[in-house]
Scaffold this motif. Structure first.
Motif, PDB file in Angstrom:
ATOM      1  N   TYR A 109     -44.683 -14.144  33.794  1.00  0.00           N
ATOM      2  CA  TYR A 109     -45.496 -13.956  32.593  1.00  0.00           C
ATOM      3  C   TYR A 109     -45.636 -12.473  32.234  1.00  0.00           C
ATOM      4  CZ  TYR A 109     -46.750 -18.885  32.540  1.00  0.00           C
ATOM      5  OH  TYR A 109     -46.702 -20.257  32.457  1.00  0.00           O
ATOM      6  N   GLN A 110     -45.733 -11.625  33.235  1.00  0.00           N
ATOM      7  CA  GLN A 110     -45.817 -10.191  32.969  1.00  0.00           C
ATOM      8  C   GLN A 110     -44.531  -9.675  32.336  1.00  0.00           C
ATOM      9  OE1 GLN A 110     -46.818  -7.782  36.355  1.00  0.00           O
ATOM     10  NE2 GLN A 110     -46.676  -5.861  35.251  1.00  0.00           N
ATOM     11  N   ASN A 113     -44.285 -10.805  28.749  1.00  0.00           N
ATOM     12  CA  ASN A 113     -45.236 -10.095  27.899  1.00  0.00           C
ATOM     13  C   ASN A 113     -44.828  -8.638  27.703  1.00  0.00           C
ATOM     14  OD1 ASN A 113     -48.077  -8.379  27.822  1.00  0.00           O
ATOM     15  ND2 ASN A 113     -48.137 -10.249  26.612  1.00  0.00           N
ATOM     16  N   SER A 119     -46.995 -14.216  24.917  1.00  0.00           N
ATOM     17  CA  SER A 119     -48.137 -14.677  25.694  1.00  0.00           C
ATOM     18  C   SER A 119     -47.801 -15.990  26.383  1.00  0.00           C
ATOM     19  CB  SER A 119     -49.344 -14.882  24.778  1.00  0.00           C
ATOM     20  OG  SER A 119     -49.093 -15.971  23.882  1.00  0.00           O
TER      21      SER A 119
END
Length: 302
Positions: A109-110, A113, A119
């Motif tokens: 997810y990082q 993003n 997101s």
């Protein structure tokens, strides 16, 4: 020696390329929707307005983005006609498969993003779209319970495998292998020795890097796979005698543990994955849906 990527890693690469293409489009769409004449950048005394930025994005990527928007709308209409539903379990299956190429969900997810401004909700929406499209493509394909059972068993076995970030130096004789080991022992960087000495034209230009491989990767020499099973990240082993008569020196850069044994796959997801092997390409399905719902682009700013 012919070698290629493992089936698991190939699948991950394909999935990631789809994510980047589709979700990157939404980033640009947002820019277009919120365009104005305000300044967004400066170069010396010269300014770049948001409208100039948007115009350039439209010029370069406008048609691609509009096509993706049409695809999403056409799929939505077809989902309504066919009464297709996507379960929470299916979405979690899809996200777990995408995450499997990363060391942890947080890293995944990082990365999404940081690199693409996406997101968790963006990723979830894209998963839902992908599943809907796949369900449309496989709607008329029949899969037996026995086929599902076999697929799930294969999936379960794949979840018990470690992966190794591997580099190697392949030499055509033992003398050269010993010379390479001596250079490494004397402090030379492994990748530099690989570039100058390895006879493997596939990996030598990349400093011997083979990338991430499964612990039982069928494309790698069994002698190498046996040698790395007890190695730690950073270890170097060799020379290893190969059945081809060549020798190998192997470096394990990193180790990715097997996924949690709790990670499972729903029968519905398994059924869909099997059916995809018999379905038309998804890009062809999207084109057919655009034609079915008379979707077309009126104009794109040049």
């Amino acid at each position: 020696m012919t070698r290629g990527r493992s089936p698991v890693w190939t699948a991950v690469l394909v999935l990631l390329s789809v994510i980047i293409m589709l979700l990157g489009a939404f980033w640009v769409i947002r820019a277009v929707q919120h365009s104005s004449s305000s300044t967004v950048a400066m170069v010396g005394n010269e300014s770049i307005s948001e409208q100039e930025w948007v115009d350039e994005l439209k010029r370069r990527y406008g048609k691609e983005i509009l096509t993706q928007m049409l695809n999403h709308q056409a799929v939505k209409l077809e989902v309504q006609v066919r009464h297709i539903a996507v379960s929470e379990e299916e979405i979690q299956d899809d996200l777990a498969e995408r995450i499997s190429g990363y060391s942890s969900p947080a890293d995944f997810y990082q990365e999404m993003n940081t690199q693409f401004g996406l997101s968790a909700d963006d990723l979830r929406q894209e998963s839902e779209y992908q599943i809907e499209l796949e369900k449309i493509a496989t709607a008329d394909i029949k899969i037996t319970d026995a086929e599902v059972d076999a697929y799930l068993e294969q999936y379960k076995q794949s979840m018990t495998k470690h992966q190794f970030d591997l580099s190697w130096i392949e030499l055509d004789n033992e003398s050269s292998a010993q010379q390479a080991i001596e250079r490494i022992d004397q402090g030379e960087v492994f990748s530099a020795v690989a570039q100058s000495m390895s006879v493997d034209t596939f990996s030598a230009p990349q400093g011997g890097a083979l990338g991430w491989i499964d612990q039982d990767d069928p494309f790698q020499p069994p002698e190498v796979l046996k040698a790395i099973q007890d190695m730690q990240a950073g270890d170097i082993v060799g020379p290893i005698a190969l059945s081809t008569g060549h020798y190998a020196i192997v470096q394990v850069t990193d180790i990715r543990p097997a996924p949690s044994s709790e990670q499972t796959l729903s029968r519905e997801t398994a059924r869909r994955k099997i059916a995809l092997g018999q379905a038309k390409p998804l890009t062809e399905i999207e084109q057919q849906l655009r034609e079915k719902y008379n979707a077309y682009i009126l104009s794109v700013a040049e």
